[in-house]
Design an enzyme around this catalytic site. Structure first.
Site, PDB file in Angstrom:
ATOM      1  N   TYR C 135     -24.952 -17.724  -4.468  1.00 14.28           N
ATOM      2  CA  TYR C 135     -26.316 -17.988  -4.004  1.00 14.28           C
ATOM      3  C   TYR C 135     -26.822 -16.819  -3.170  1.00 14.28           C
ATOM      4  O   TYR C 135     -26.283 -16.522  -2.112  1.00 14.28           O
ATOM      5  CB  TYR C 135     -26.286 -19.285  -3.184  1.00 14.28           C
ATOM      6  CG  TYR C 135     -27.569 -19.683  -2.498  1.00 14.28           C
ATOM      7  CD1 TYR C 135     -28.814 -19.221  -2.899  1.00 14.28           C
ATOM      8  CD2 TYR C 135     -27.541 -20.576  -1.427  1.00 14.28           C
ATOM      9  CE1 TYR C 135     -29.967 -19.611  -2.258  1.00 14.28           C
ATOM     10  CE2 TYR C 135     -28.697 -20.974  -0.779  1.00 14.28           C
ATOM     11  CZ  TYR C 135     -29.908 -20.481  -1.200  1.00 14.28           C
ATOM     12  OH  TYR C 135     -31.057 -20.872  -0.551  1.00 14.28           O
ATOM     13  N   LYS C 164     -27.604 -18.412  -8.190  1.00 15.20           N
ATOM     14  CA  LYS C 164     -28.907 -18.899  -7.729  1.00 15.20           C
ATOM     15  C   LYS C 164     -29.613 -17.750  -7.031  1.00 15.20           C
ATOM     16  O   LYS C 164     -29.080 -17.169  -6.080  1.00 15.20           O
ATOM     17  CB  LYS C 164     -28.737 -20.082  -6.759  1.00 15.20           C
ATOM     18  CG  LYS C 164     -30.051 -20.565  -6.142  1.00 15.20           C
ATOM     19  CD  LYS C 164     -29.837 -21.739  -5.196  1.00 15.20           C
ATOM     20  CE  LYS C 164     -31.097 -22.060  -4.404  1.00 15.20           C
ATOM     21  NZ  LYS C 164     -30.819 -23.030  -3.316  1.00 15.20           N
TER      22      LYS C 164
END
Lengths: 296, 296, 296, 296
Positions: C135, C164
């Site tokens: 992420y 992400k």
């Protein structure tokens, strides 16, 4: 050439009658700078609206400045052309009329890479015997040259011998000093960082401020050089808001408004540049009053 | 005027024999764009090295382009002058020779404020009946105009009616769409964001890519418009590295090298711009081969 | 694990009576997300104020979420710890309680270099069999990981398998797609870029928006997947100002205020976070009304 | 409290035997700083890896430092907690153990707005009688506080009385000086800008450099204060590359490697932080040798 101290930048007055430069008024501005004890005059910089002049006007200003200064102090001519060919022409002209040095910045549309920048400076150097001050001012010129790259040019290009740094990042000056072992002179082009630039070893300060506040920049320079740190700090903070103001307002617009406020000279910058707003003029008037630069 | 689709940008070929523009070769480039099914031709943009031309050359290119295109598609003329006066002159010239529209960007030395920008655009609008595309490209022009400000100009300035956004920030397009309630057409000027810009509602894509890769940009445009999302994505990613490459290498240099690789046209950009390095030329050759744009 | 669609992020309700998390209310929030047709639930992300919880509270939330969701959809647990040791502990805990995946971001004090980041992710991967979503959210985590580096981690670290991306730079997604030849799934973490991220090939959209606007994000996702470009664009622009608002206001504060406006749940974020100002609450109320998300 | 001069920052040694802080070694580091003639000791700053300690370890370090320094110089305790509640706890603890001052920075996950920052500082001030140094370091803490806002806090929050500025932007110091009319003391937190910060009026220099290079920072401070500009400049440039190196390498990692190179103390930073690479260690060894800080 041993340049140091305050390098003063005249603005370029325009004529109300004919469309073009008002040379007589330019003489007045040069006198103001000389009275302010500048150590050199640099024509056709940002403050001089060089980017907004026709070739004819540019040449008029260059020639008149050299003639008018008449050897009292060295004259530097700014060269910030979009093509290498034009820059070479201007550099040759500067030499032909007797200028002492050129200050070359890579005004750009496309971001130039280092190979392009090097050939630009080298081509200019090959076309003129004049010493070249490499001038880095990404905010106006659109391209940022690192200290390391500029020193590579000083090493590899015959006439390139000094640097003017205007990013306002004091670390750039540290780098120039360290990487060149203190041997390449550099000049401060960020007005509101003058105290620290000089402390960090700048040879001089390139500024249009003396157009409005007389020898106060020179006093600051002298105080730093004499090691009078309290005086230097006091002088700097006294001028600080004014110095920041002329940068953020646009040098040409601010100085032209200031000269008008002082009753010395009227005139506006060339469009799209606009004169200061009424409110900014008032701020400037207050600053000049506090700096004791308006006659009662 | 109802502009949409692919707005193709010709490069400006220079002559080897005489110092100046090679108009005959310019005709070849325009034919390449027309064959690539562009919906309009925009002369004198970044790819056209407009910033590096003399006034005479600029006028030659403008006039020849309008004449050569001969109404097959609309012709847009780029106006990116440093002074308002010069910009007005160019805008008038564009109208006089029969251009359909002007694309105006505020090429700047000093960072212009909004009042200065507004008067610049307004003065141009007052001097010509041509529709004006407001063009925001801070990377080359040095000044960044917000969506809100550009829409204020569309509202308040007679001929200002569309926007070209080249920052590469998709949020700008969202803002233009939302703030204008979808009523002000905007165009994408960031090649490697074309898929998303069109998805976000851009009326068209301003690009020099068709000079090298034919109607592939047009195919991408059509696929998006037809809602064929898989085809659109595939077409975009197929062109992606090429699109990014020509932006990061400099559009004029990249397209000129590409045309030479394709055996269509030789010639270099004007200094300080340099041609692609050998290594970059090889990369470009590979890309063009993969895109099936080099004859075996 | 084949994750796609809308990954919903619950906020973390606090108790007024005891100092700590209110698990019953957390259940209400999870139900809201499930009703909004999310395809997965991601606990302990930004919206969940994970950074502001004690270890005990963090574990409570993780455990309760897995238990409450009870296999209806996959559960992702966010791990954003300052030390590698703490991150390992949390990753182990997530596995122990039956979570399906962890989402790991390098929350940092010192800017971590790539060697430090790699060892951090690798150590976590070695400590748990759970799939890892890498992420990247420099705005909150203080360190920015390039697409290339994240793909190096996907290649070299056993459990790292998806990404992400929350920078809001669409080019990052292009890079992930191209460099991985379309093989590494990536998720959009920038709410107000959802339309373009999905168009560019994102497998899903990580968002707390369904806490307030029900299945409207899911509808947008479906419209893009079905190639209904007009519907997708209309749905996106309908939600756009809301999506931008919750990001710029702070997700946790905005969602908590929104739930209170909707009469579903009261409660404030944890200090130093403050609830929305009255004026921002009014703006949010208007947006929710326009989105038909407030009962009359 | 009249703080000025060199504020020395100890690193936090970890134990090889037990998992935790090695207090005995911490005493050695404190002695090194005292021998280096620091004017104060600031525990639990960036160099002290405060962000990576457990609450128990943090308290150990705080308590031991105050006890070990034993009034020889003032002790400042760094407080950089994510929640206001935790920050209050730490501030109370600092007071309870007899610290002289706290240095508070808003370490953040969400970007805090000014209302959130104000309440954070105010809540801490209300919980302790200790003077507060407001510490701005966006590079590590993720939130940037303007000079104007920090001065608003000095005005409005009882114990907030001085500022530490670590952005490396000299203009911030000008603003603090001018806006406070020279009345609010500020400290330099950017090692490689020390010369200019002191010239601009900084009361002192917060630095971990004395851990490795003894009283050379103190000599620099004294030279500036005495107005010996040539000596100050020479001392600064002598230390410059070292100062920049420890910042860019990460203070904790660099100082720990340096102490090991000097044969004074072994130990690594806590993961995810990694020790310097071999190559960086060699660079550091060379720098320390040139600064005459390694025994032959």
């Amino acid at each position: 050439m041993n340049l140091s101290g305050i390098i003063g930048y005249p603005i370029t007055p325009f004529s109300d009658l004919i469309k073009g430069v008002d040379l007589e008024k330019l003489g007045i501005v040069i006198d103001i700078l000389l009275d302010a004890k500048v150590d050199a005059i640099a024509a056709l910089g940002s403050a001089g609206e060089a980017a907004y002049l026709t070739k004819f006007e540019w040449e008029q200003v260059a020639k008149y400045t050299v003639k008018y200064v008449d050897g009292k102090v060295p004259v530097v001519i700014g060269v910030a052309e979009l093509t290498t060919e034009q820059a070479i022409e201007r550099a040759k002209y500067a030499h032909a009329i007797g200028a002492d040095m050129i200050m070359v910045s890579p005004f750009s549309y496309y971001k130039l890479n280092e190979a392009e920048l090097f050939q630009h400076y080298e081509s200019i150097s090959n076309a003129t015997p004049l010493p070249i001050m490499i001038y880095n001012n990404p905010a106006t010129c659109g391209v940022d040259m690192s200290p390391k790259f500029m020193l590579t040019m000083v090493d590899g290009i015959k006439n390139a011998c000094m640097i003017k740094e205007s990013t306002g990042d004091i670390q750039r000056m540290h780098k120039i000093h360290k990487l060149s072992k203190g041997k390449v002179p550099f000049f401060n082009g960020c007005n509101h960082m003058a105290l620290e630039a000089l402390t960090a070893g700048a040879s001089g300060w390139c500024t249009t401020a003396p157009c409005l506040i007389g020898d106060q920049p020179k006093q600051l320079f002298d105080a730093v050089k004499q090691g009078d740190k309290d005086k230097a700090q006091a002088l700097f903070y006294q001028q600080y808001e004014f110095l920041e103001f002329i940068v953020t307002s646009g040098l040409a617009a601010a100085v032209k408004s200031g000269l008008s406020i002082q009753g010395k000279l009227d005139g506006e910058p060339r469009k799209p540049l606009l004169p200061l707003t009424k409110s900014a003029q008032k701020t400037l008037r207050n600053m000049l009053t506090e700096l004791d630069c308006i006659k009662a």
